[in-house]
Write an enzyme that holds these catalytic residues in place. Sequence first.
Site, PDB file in Angstrom:
ATOM      1  N   TYR A  70     -21.217  -4.500 -11.467  1.00 33.50           N
ATOM      2  CA  TYR A  70     -20.617  -5.158 -10.295  1.00 33.50           C
ATOM      3  C   TYR A  70     -21.399  -6.412  -9.889  1.00 33.50           C
ATOM      4  CZ  TYR A  70     -17.155  -1.489  -9.290  1.00 33.50           C
ATOM      5  OH  TYR A  70     -16.067  -0.638  -9.329  1.00 33.50           O
TER       6      TYR A  70
ATOM      7  N   ASN B 205     -11.641   4.544  -3.869  1.00 32.93           N
ATOM      8  CA  ASN B 205     -10.332   4.171  -4.424  1.00 32.93           C
ATOM      9  C   ASN B 205     -10.148   4.567  -5.895  1.00 32.93           C
ATOM     10  OD1 ASN B 205     -11.929   2.203  -5.506  1.00 32.93           O
ATOM     11  ND2 ASN B 205     -10.742   0.461  -4.734  1.00 32.93           N
TER      12      ASN B 205
ATOM     13  N   HIS C 126     -11.381   1.939 -11.486  1.00 33.32           N
ATOM     14  CA  HIS C 126     -11.668   0.524 -11.740  1.00 33.32           C
ATOM     15  C   HIS C 126     -10.872   0.046 -12.940  1.00 33.32           C
ATOM     16  CE1 HIS C 126     -13.932  -3.138 -12.737  1.00 33.32           C
ATOM     17  NE2 HIS C 126     -13.854  -2.706 -13.986  1.00 33.32           N
TER      18      HIS C 126
ATOM     19  N   GLU D  94     -17.179  -6.178 -19.891  1.00 34.09           N
ATOM     20  CA  GLU D  94     -17.348  -4.798 -19.428  1.00 34.09           C
ATOM     21  C   GLU D  94     -17.329  -3.816 -20.606  1.00 34.09           C
ATOM     22  OE1 GLU D  94     -14.316  -4.399 -16.376  1.00 34.09           O
ATOM     23  OE2 GLU D  94     -15.367  -5.797 -15.058  1.00 34.09           O
TER      24      GLU D  94
HETATM   25  N1  UDP Z   1     -14.829  -2.501  -2.238  1.00 40.76           N
HETATM   26  C1  UDP Z   1     -15.161  -2.007  -0.994  1.00 40.76           C
HETATM   27  N2  UDP Z   1     -14.930  -2.778   0.121  1.00 40.76           N
HETATM   28  C2  UDP Z   1     -14.359  -4.018   0.039  1.00 40.76           C
HETATM   29  C3  UDP Z   1     -14.016  -4.511  -1.238  1.00 40.76           C
HETATM   30  C4  UDP Z   1     -14.255  -3.724  -2.364  1.00 40.76           C
HETATM   31  O1  UDP Z   1     -15.679  -0.899  -0.884  1.00 40.76           O
HETATM   32  O2  UDP Z   1     -14.166  -4.680   1.059  1.00 40.76           O
HETATM   33  C5  UDP Z   1     -15.090  -1.684  -3.432  1.00 40.76           C
HETATM   34  C6  UDP Z   1     -13.833  -0.991  -3.949  1.00 40.76           C
HETATM   35  O3  UDP Z   1     -14.213   0.302  -4.419  1.00 40.76           O
HETATM   36  C7  UDP Z   1     -13.423  -1.899  -5.093  1.00 40.76           C
HETATM   37  C8  UDP Z   1     -14.776  -2.353  -5.624  1.00 40.76           C
HETATM   38  O4  UDP Z   1     -15.568  -2.518  -4.464  1.00 40.76           O
HETATM   39  O5  UDP Z   1     -12.642  -1.206  -6.058  1.00 40.76           O
HETATM   40  C9  UDP Z   1     -14.770  -3.629  -6.416  1.00 40.76           C
HETATM   41  O6  UDP Z   1     -14.153  -4.648  -5.642  1.00 40.76           O
HETATM   42  P1  UDP Z   1     -13.080  -5.628  -6.286  1.00 40.76           P
HETATM   43  O7  UDP Z   1     -12.809  -6.706  -5.299  1.00 40.76           O
HETATM   44  O8  UDP Z   1     -13.517  -6.038  -7.647  1.00 40.76           O
HETATM   45  O9  UDP Z   1     -11.779  -4.693  -6.360  1.00 40.76           O
HETATM   46  P2  UDP Z   1     -11.006  -4.059  -7.621  1.00 40.76           P
HETATM   47  O10 UDP Z   1     -11.116  -5.049  -8.752  1.00 40.76           O
HETATM   48  O11 UDP Z   1     -11.673  -2.746  -7.933  1.00 40.76           O
HETATM   49  O12 UDP Z   1      -9.594  -3.856  -7.164  1.00 40.76           O
HETATM   50 MG    MG Z   2     -12.788  -5.931  -9.560  1.00 41.75          MG
END
Ligand code: UDP
Ligand code: MG
Length: 148
Positions: free
Chosen positions: A49, A112, A115, A126
Amino acid sequence: MEQTFIMIKPDGVQRGLVGEIISRFEKKGFYLKAMKLITVNKSFAEKHYEDLSSRPFFPALVNYIISGPVVAMVWEGKNVVSTGRKIIGATNPADSAPGTIRGDYAIVMGRNIIHGSDSVENARKEIALWFPEGISEFKSSLHPWIYE
Ligand code: UDP
Ligand code: MG
C-alpha cells in the site's frame, strides 16, 4: 492476456467468504492462475500500500491487512483489471452497488473484504510483489467456450 492481483482481506477469510468470492470470478469466466493463503508482516503490507502511505488511514489499513491470513490470487482474462474492480465494487461499501462483492458483504471502508489492482501497471507490480516465485503455466480447456 491481462492479469490482475486480487486479495481476500483478513475479514473476508474470517467471515468464510473465500469460496463465494472465488466462485464469482470463476463463474464470470476468468482463469485462476495462482493462489495462496498467507499472513504478511507490517513492512510487506506497507510496501503493498506504499502509494497510500501519506493518508491518515494508512496505519489502520496496515494493521487491518496484517491482522490475519489473506488469500492472494492472480486472475487472468480479457479486461480482468477493470472488470475485476466492477465485480468488487466501490471502495466504500456504502456506495458499492448491490450485486458487487463489497455491496453484498461489507458495510465500512476499513472492513471491505477484498482488494483488486486498479491498473494493468499496478497489477504487474503487485503480482511481482506477492508471487516472486512466479506463476505456473496453465491453459484452461474452457477457452473456446468463453472466448470466440
Ligand atoms: N481505506 C480506508 N479509508 C479510506 C480509504 C481507503 O480504510 O478513506 C482502505 C480500504 O480498505 C481500501 C484500502 O484502504 O480498500 C485501499 O484504498 P484504495 O483507495 O486503494 O481503495 P481500493 O482500491 O481498495 O478500492
Ligand atoms: Mg487501491
